[in-house]
Design a protein around this motif. Structure first.
Motif, PDB file in Angstrom:
ATOM      1  N   ALA A   1      87.552  34.818   4.008  1.00 17.26           N
ATOM      2  CA  ALA A   1      87.308  34.138   2.733  1.00 17.26           C
ATOM      3  C   ALA A   1      86.118  34.785   2.028  1.00 17.26           C
ATOM      4  CB  ALA A   1      87.034  32.660   2.963  1.00 17.26           C
ATOM      5  N   CYS A   2      86.227  34.988   0.726  1.00 14.77           N
ATOM      6  CA  CYS A   2      85.120  35.544  -0.058  1.00 14.77           C
ATOM      7  C   CYS A   2      83.924  34.602   0.044  1.00 14.77           C
ATOM      8  CB  CYS A   2      85.526  35.697  -1.516  1.00 14.77           C
ATOM      9  SG  CYS A   2      86.839  36.891  -1.810  1.00 14.77           S
ATOM     10  N   PRO A   3      82.781  35.104   0.476  1.00 17.46           N
ATOM     11  CA  PRO A   3      81.646  34.225   0.731  1.00 17.46           C
ATOM     12  C   PRO A   3      80.896  33.744  -0.505  1.00 17.46           C
ATOM     13  CG  PRO A   3      81.080  36.471   1.289  1.00 17.46           C
ATOM     14  CD  PRO A   3      82.532  36.466   0.925  1.00 17.46           C
TER      15      PRO A   3
ATOM     16  N   GLN B   1      82.433  32.918  -3.534  1.00 16.36           N
ATOM     17  CA  GLN B   1      83.424  32.370  -4.453  1.00 16.36           C
ATOM     18  C   GLN B   1      83.924  31.027  -3.933  1.00 16.36           C
ATOM     19  OE1 GLN B   1      84.509  33.881  -7.312  1.00 16.36           O
ATOM     20  NE2 GLN B   1      83.156  35.611  -6.944  1.00 16.36           N
ATOM     21  N   SER B   2      84.241  30.122  -4.847  1.00 15.83           N
ATOM     22  CA  SER B   2      84.937  28.901  -4.447  1.00 15.83           C
ATOM     23  C   SER B   2      86.320  29.296  -3.961  1.00 15.83           C
ATOM     24  CB  SER B   2      85.061  27.941  -5.630  1.00 15.83           C
ATOM     25  OG  SER B   2      83.783  27.530  -6.051  1.00 15.83           O
ATOM     26  N   LEU B   3      86.876  28.529  -3.036  1.00 15.53           N
ATOM     27  CA  LEU B   3      88.210  28.835  -2.529  1.00 15.53           C
ATOM     28  C   LEU B   3      89.228  28.745  -3.661  1.00 15.53           C
ATOM     29  CD1 LEU B   3      88.129  26.975   0.887  1.00 15.53           C
ATOM     30  CD2 LEU B   3      87.766  29.400   0.437  1.00 15.53           C
ATOM     31  N   SER B   4      90.003  29.808  -3.821  1.00 14.74           N
ATOM     32  CA  SER B   4      91.018  29.875  -4.861  1.00 14.74           C
ATOM     33  C   SER B   4      92.110  30.836  -4.413  1.00 14.74           C
ATOM     34  CB  SER B   4      90.401  30.354  -6.177  1.00 14.74           C
ATOM     35  OG  SER B   4      89.980  31.692  -6.059  1.00 14.74           O
ATOM     36  N   SER B   5      93.056  31.096  -5.295  1.00 15.85           N
ATOM     37  CA  SER B   5      94.165  31.987  -4.942  1.00 15.85           C
ATOM     38  C   SER B   5      93.718  33.437  -4.758  1.00 15.85           C
ATOM     39  CB  SER B   5      95.252  31.912  -6.019  1.00 15.85           C
ATOM     40  OG  SER B   5      94.719  32.331  -7.263  1.00 15.85           O
ATOM     41  N   CYS B   6      92.543  33.808  -5.284  1.00 15.21           N
ATOM     42  CA  CYS B   6      92.089  35.203  -5.155  1.00 15.21           C
ATOM     43  C   CYS B   6      90.985  35.369  -4.115  1.00 15.21           C
ATOM     44  CB  CYS B   6      91.595  35.727  -6.506  1.00 15.21           C
ATOM     45  SG  CYS B   6      90.045  35.023  -7.067  1.00 15.21           S
ATOM     46  N   SER B   7      90.673  34.339  -3.344  1.00 12.91           N
ATOM     47  CA  SER B   7      89.485  34.414  -2.483  1.00 12.91           C
ATOM     48  C   SER B   7      89.756  34.877  -1.047  1.00 12.91           C
ATOM     49  CB  SER B   7      88.746  33.081  -2.474  1.00 12.91           C
ATOM     50  OG  SER B   7      89.558  32.062  -1.944  1.00 12.91           O
ATOM     51  N   THR B   8      90.849  35.590  -0.818  1.00 16.66           N
ATOM     52  CA  THR B   8      91.098  36.197   0.488  1.00 16.66           C
ATOM     53  C   THR B   8      90.761  37.678   0.409  1.00 16.66           C
ATOM     54  OG1 THR B   8      92.869  34.635   0.955  1.00 16.66           O
ATOM     55  CG2 THR B   8      92.814  36.633   2.296  1.00 16.66           C
ATOM     56  N   MET B   9      89.833  38.111   1.249  1.00 19.36           N
ATOM     57  CA  MET B   9      89.364  39.497   1.212  1.00 19.36           C
ATOM     58  C   MET B   9      90.429  40.450   1.752  1.00 19.36           C
ATOM     59  SD  MET B   9      85.445  38.868   2.343  1.00 19.36           S
ATOM     60  CE  MET B   9      84.693  40.179   1.430  1.00 19.36           C
ATOM     61  N   THR B  10      90.367  41.689   1.271  1.00 17.29           N
ATOM     62  CA  THR B  10      91.266  42.736   1.751  1.00 17.29           C
ATOM     63  C   THR B  10      90.428  43.834   2.398  1.00 17.29           C
ATOM     64  OG1 THR B  10      91.198  43.853  -0.392  1.00 17.29           O
ATOM     65  CG2 THR B  10      92.993  42.282  -0.028  1.00 17.29           C
ATOM     66  N   LEU B  11      91.041  44.575   3.298  1.00 15.43           N
ATOM     67  CA  LEU B  11      90.344  45.653   4.006  1.00 15.43           C
ATOM     68  C   LEU B  11      90.480  46.963   3.256  1.00 15.43           C
ATOM     69  CD1 LEU B  11      91.415  44.849   7.670  1.00 15.43           C
ATOM     70  CD2 LEU B  11      89.177  44.499   6.623  1.00 15.43           C
ATOM     71  N   SER B  12      89.367  47.708   3.238  1.00  9.11           N
ATOM     72  CA  SER B  12      89.355  49.046   2.659  1.00  9.11           C
ATOM     73  C   SER B  12      88.401  49.891   3.490  1.00  9.11           C
ATOM     74  CB  SER B  12      88.893  48.995   1.204  1.00  9.11           C
ATOM     75  OG  SER B  12      88.814  50.295   0.672  1.00  9.11           O
ATOM     76  N   GLY B  13      88.922  50.534   4.525  1.00  4.95           N
ATOM     77  CA  GLY B  13      88.092  51.341   5.418  1.00  4.95           C
ATOM     78  C   GLY B  13      87.096  50.478   6.169  1.00  4.95           C
ATOM     79  N   ILE B  14      85.803  50.750   5.970  1.00  2.73           N
ATOM     80  CA  ILE B  14      84.752  49.995   6.664  1.00  2.73           C
ATOM     81  C   ILE B  14      84.201  48.866   5.796  1.00  2.73           C
ATOM     82  CG2 ILE B  14      84.108  51.910   8.160  1.00  2.73           C
ATOM     83  CD1 ILE B  14      81.689  52.367   6.278  1.00  2.73           C
TER      84      ILE B  14
END
Length: 140
Positions: A81-83, A85-98
């Protein structure tokens, strides 16, 4: 005098817990996490190599799933979860390398530290222990 000095120093050694994780982030609630990872399974085999991460989206594990990262000297686990941001439809983080990226504001968080430059809150960290050569336990 030596005995007195030793008695004063003993509480200092036993009074600190190096794995004391506090969640003072108003955006992220505390959900129970207890996850066992078998790195010999194909979906987790990337964790056997340093500087690799895996996103685990298992029901009931964390807020938006768990990100586990091999630092080269051990493992760290964060909530996806984005730390900041309020929980929303866009608040799931994605991986990009490190890094993990929050799609709400395009901020990059280092998976080594969980920090992002200029942001108030780091990624929510979970405890992790290596129970065998190919097994990890993530918990809080």
């Amino acid at each position: 005098m030596k005995k007195f000095l030793i008695l004063l120093l003993i509480p200092l050694f036993f009074g600190c817990d190096k794995e004391d994780f506090q969640n003072n982030n108003p955006y992220l609630p505390n959900y129970p996490v207890n996850l066992n990872i078998n790195m010999s399974l194909p979906q987790y085999s990337n964790l056997l190599s340093p500087a690799n991460a895996v996103y685990i989206n298992s029901a009931g594990q964390g807020i938006r799933g768990i990100i586990v990262f091999n630092t080269g000297s051990g493992y760290v686990a964060y909530d996806a979860a984005c730390p900041n941001q309020s929980l929303s439809s866009c608040s799931t983080m994605t991986l990009s390398g490190i890094d993990a990226i929050c799609p709400c504001d395009d901020k990059r968080y280092s998976l080594f530290s969980g920090l992002s430059q200029g942001m108030q809150y780091p990624m929510k960290r979970y405890r992790i222990e290596q129970t065998s050569e190919v097994s990890l336990r993530v918990y809080n």
